[in-house]
Design an enzyme around this catalytic site. Sequence first.
Site, PDB file in Angstrom:
ATOM      1  CG  ASP A  33      -7.025  -2.683  -3.470  1.00 26.44           C
ATOM      2  OD1 ASP A  33      -6.054  -3.382  -3.156  1.00 26.44           O
ATOM      3  OD2 ASP A  33      -7.277  -1.588  -2.933  1.00 26.44           O
ATOM      4  CB  SER A  72      -0.951  -0.072   1.201  1.00 24.70           C
ATOM      5  OG  SER A  72      -2.031   0.796   1.034  1.00 24.70           O
ATOM      6  CG  HIS A 122      -6.011  -2.129   0.281  1.00 25.68           C
ATOM      7  ND1 HIS A 122      -5.144  -2.001  -0.780  1.00 25.68           N
ATOM      8  CD2 HIS A 122      -5.442  -1.448   1.308  1.00 25.68           C
ATOM      9  CE1 HIS A 122      -4.107  -1.270  -0.413  1.00 25.68           C
ATOM     10  NE2 HIS A 122      -4.259  -0.924   0.843  1.00 25.68           N
TER      11      HIS A 122
END
Length: 284
Positions: A210, A94, A265
């Site tokens: 995601d 990320s 995610h």
Amino acid sequence: MRLRLLLALIACFSGSLAYRPVVILHGILSGADSMDFLVREIEELHRGTIVYNCDKFSGWYSLENAWRQVEQIRDYLSDVGKQHPEGINVLGYSQGGLLARAAIQSLPDHNVKTFISLSSPQAGQYGTSFLHLIFPDLAAKTAFELFYSTVGQHTSVGGYWNDPHKQSLYMKYSEFLPLINNEKQTSNSTSFKMGMVRLSKLVMIGGPNDDVITPWQSSHFGYYDEDQEVIPFNKRKIFTDDSIGIRTLQEAGKLLIIIKPHVHHLGWHTNRAVIHQVILPYLD
Ligand SMILES: *[C@@H]1O[C@H](CO)[C@@H](O)[C@H](O)[C@H]1NC(C)=O
């Protein structure tokens, strides 16, 4: 009997030599402990791997200015790299993948071999769901008022907030992404590109489910145009002009674009099957 023991010893020994050390960088509003599961999977399946799970800028500190974080991550990568002259691998998750990439680009003589960008907003971010913990009412449409300001640039997110409808403000105020992506030329642009093409392998992982990286294609350098249509990475200037060396890497067979559906995610680094499928094969 003895031969078998010898073979087992050789397998064990060469196994411990086979894998390069790995540096792991966590995401926003979390810390190194959020990456523990991934670390254990690497250590278990790639026996002998030395893993450095970087604990800098945990929790709220992960919101600090992007360059300030990059400078420390750069020094960290440089130190670990010196301890392992044969080369290291880096995985950033990320926001950590964007900061790690910038750190690598800021180190013209790094010895990072494989860099894995795990669902990172490499071309920017235009979605606020992950920020609702801090700013419950923040809407993407108006967030530019906060981020495209001197104060907003004190935050990491301000540095990669990329509003497709406010590109002139982005170019004017953003102190991070336009520089590291060489959209704005500076005295460092040439070395940023050199740092990138020095990689042996660039693995970019992301996917359509995601739900945090927006657009999800930003994980592969794709992004919105002004009509909010997503332009794939290989049709964007950053690729066609080879601004930071992604095209050079692709032409040398060193770029891997991995699109994996049905991963949220928060699953990339916590789902065993995902780790085994899209991460471990690239850590050699
Ligand atoms: C170039 O990089 C150096 C070292 O990180 C930094 O001190 C300097 O401010 C950068 N220059 C520009 C124009 O961004």
